[in-house]
Design an enzyme around this catalytic site. Structure first.
Site, PDB file in Angstrom:
ATOM      1  N   ARG A 106      37.021  23.478  52.190  1.00 51.78           N
ATOM      2  CA  ARG A 106      36.984  23.788  50.746  1.00 51.78           C
ATOM      3  C   ARG A 106      36.334  22.610  50.047  1.00 51.78           C
ATOM      4  NH1 ARG A 106      41.489  25.755  46.411  1.00 51.78           N
ATOM      5  NH2 ARG A 106      40.890  27.700  47.412  1.00 51.78           N
ATOM      6  N   HIS A 133      33.761  32.372  47.550  1.00 49.66           N
ATOM      7  CA  HIS A 133      35.164  32.262  47.989  1.00 49.66           C
ATOM      8  C   HIS A 133      35.493  33.525  48.809  1.00 49.66           C
ATOM      9  CE1 HIS A 133      39.163  30.951  48.266  1.00 49.66           C
ATOM     10  NE2 HIS A 133      39.619  31.172  47.040  1.00 49.66           N
ATOM     11  N   GLN A 136      39.084  34.948  49.833  1.00 48.39           N
ATOM     12  CA  GLN A 136      39.822  35.550  48.713  1.00 48.39           C
ATOM     13  C   GLN A 136      39.458  37.028  48.576  1.00 48.39           C
ATOM     14  OE1 GLN A 136      42.136  34.034  46.358  1.00 48.39           O
ATOM     15  NE2 GLN A 136      42.426  36.193  45.870  1.00 48.39           N
ATOM     16  N   ASP A 229      39.307  35.719  36.387  1.00 51.69           N
ATOM     17  CA  ASP A 229      39.490  34.405  37.012  1.00 51.69           C
ATOM     18  C   ASP A 229      39.457  33.368  35.890  1.00 51.69           C
ATOM     19  OD1 ASP A 229      39.624  32.285  38.814  1.00 51.69           O
ATOM     20  OD2 ASP A 229      37.512  32.397  39.401  1.00 51.69           O
ATOM     21  N   CYS A 270      42.736  35.989  41.270  1.00 54.79           N
ATOM     22  CA  CYS A 270      42.878  35.216  42.517  1.00 54.79           C
ATOM     23  C   CYS A 270      43.987  34.172  42.405  1.00 54.79           C
ATOM     24  CB  CYS A 270      41.552  34.569  42.886  1.00 54.79           C
ATOM     25  SG  CYS A 270      40.873  33.528  41.563  1.00 54.79           S
ATOM     26  N   ARG A 322      46.493  36.781  51.178  1.00 56.72           N
ATOM     27  CA  ARG A 322      45.649  35.673  51.629  1.00 56.72           C
ATOM     28  C   ARG A 322      46.019  35.295  53.054  1.00 56.72           C
ATOM     29  NH1 ARG A 322      43.297  32.224  48.360  1.00 56.72           N
ATOM     30  NH2 ARG A 322      41.980  31.949  50.188  1.00 56.72           N
TER      31      ARG A 322
END
Ligand code: CP
Ligand code: NVA
Length: 341
Positions: A106, A133, A136, A229, A270, A322
């Site tokens: 990440r 991402h 996700q 988001d 998310c 996740r």
């Protein structure tokens, strides 16, 4: 389907069938977990998790997922390794590839996760870069499938900062799997034109579509999913808050917007989400901007507290997913020797 050795950097690298395979595997691993059936298919292997940015969900999903699969895990946090400061990404890749069977990254630059994949010799998983991402999106799509019973043809409205890693990745995922994706945002934060064009072509093939609109009422009307988001992503300078609030405060997902979508719509995010003053940044933004922008006076930004807490909200189902989806990605890319009933 054999994905052994393949990195997971962006959904652009995966076919519709491969993504569907991963979703199906996630679902079966979720059932095993729920039933308490052991699934230590990767016993004796080790993975390393490299984080240049903070995380709750992604880190915990990789750690608990790797543990369930029987693996050892090393976590290297933002200040926990030589990478970038004294050692190049390329050298780091070649070192870690000799000690670990898989690497999660990440960070900021997408080119860094690509370099790790190119030079490590083991599968590399993108746990978020400035551009994408993808893990996700797997969790999001598993959630949509569970809640709505399908992905093909689903009307997916993404409201807010449409050119960030989530906007990009959801658009790619929708294009691959045949969803009708609408980015509902001011033009200033529409996704990159070249990526939009690529996704439109993919959508033609999958039976989906890509639409960009500034009209929040038209763009969310009769949507099956309303997704948002944060307005400012990790790594962006603090001074963008003012212009971002100015651009996006009218795109806050509130009860009126959910009502416009209709009762059938689910709400997704998310996470982490700003929906109150019980976080440092939430409180600080509320205090700074409450007079200029009354919508944020209670620390509610991209979504109101009422929407997050409503029965239409599936954000915690999404967060749990996740783990199941990341587990599937690790398993499928590290092994071709697992039997799941
Ligand atoms: N959604 C997500 O990636 O959360 P974290 O930043 O907590 O990992
Ligand atoms: N766009 C957000 C996603 C967090 C999971 C960020 O990059 O901060």
């Amino acid at each position: 389907m054999n994905l052994k050795g393949k990195s997971f950097l962006t959904l652009l690298d995966y076919s519709k069938e491969e993504i569907e395979y991963l979703l199906n595997l996630s679902s079966r691993l979720k059932t095993m977990k729920r039933q308490g059936k052991p699934h230590r298919y990767l016993e004796g292997k080790n993975v390393v998790l490299l984080f240049q940015k903070d995380s709750t969900r992604t880190r915990c999903a990789f750690e608990s997922g790797a543990n369930d699969l029987g693996m050892g895990v090393t976590y290297l946090g933002p200040s926990g390794s030589q990478m970038g400061k004294k050692e190049s990404v390329k050298d780091t890749a070649r070192v870690l590839g000799r000690m670990y069977e898989g690497i999660q990254f990440r960070g900021y630059k997408h080119s860094d996760v690509e370099a790790l994949a190119e030079h490590s010799g083991v599968p590399v998983w993108n746990g978020l870069t400035d551009l994408y991402h993808p893990t996700q999106v797997l969790a999001d799509f598993l959630t949509v499938q569970e809640e709505l019973g399908k992905l093909q043809g689903v009307k997916f409205a993404y409201v807010g900062d449409a050119r960030n890693n989530m906007g990009n990745s959801l658009m790619v995922g929708s294009a691959k799997l045949g969803l009708h994706f609408t980015a509902v945002a001011p033009k200033d934060v529409w996704p990159d034109e070249a990526l939009v064009e690529k996704c439109m072509k993919l959508a033609e093939a999958s039976g989906g579509s890509i639409t960009l609109t500034e009209d929040k009422w038209g763009g969310t009307r009769e949507a099956d999913v309303v997704y948002t988001d944060v307005w400012v992503s990790m790594g962006e300078p603090e001074d963008v808050w003012r212009s971002r609030i100015a651009a996006l405060n009218d795109y806050q997902v509130d009860e009126a917007l959910m009502k416009n979508a209709g009762d059938q719509a689910i709400f997704m995010h998310c996470l982490p989400a700003f929906h109150g003053i019980d976080t440092e940044i939430g409180a600080q933004i509320a205090e700074t901007f409450k007079n200029e922008y009354p919508r944020v006076q209670n620390g509610e930004m991209e979504v109101t507290d009422a929407v997050i807490e409503s029965p239409q909200s599936k954000v915690f189902e999404e967060a749990e997913n996740r783990m199941h989806t990341i587990k599937a990605v690790m398993l499928a890319t590290m092994s071709d020797d697992y039997e799941i009933q």
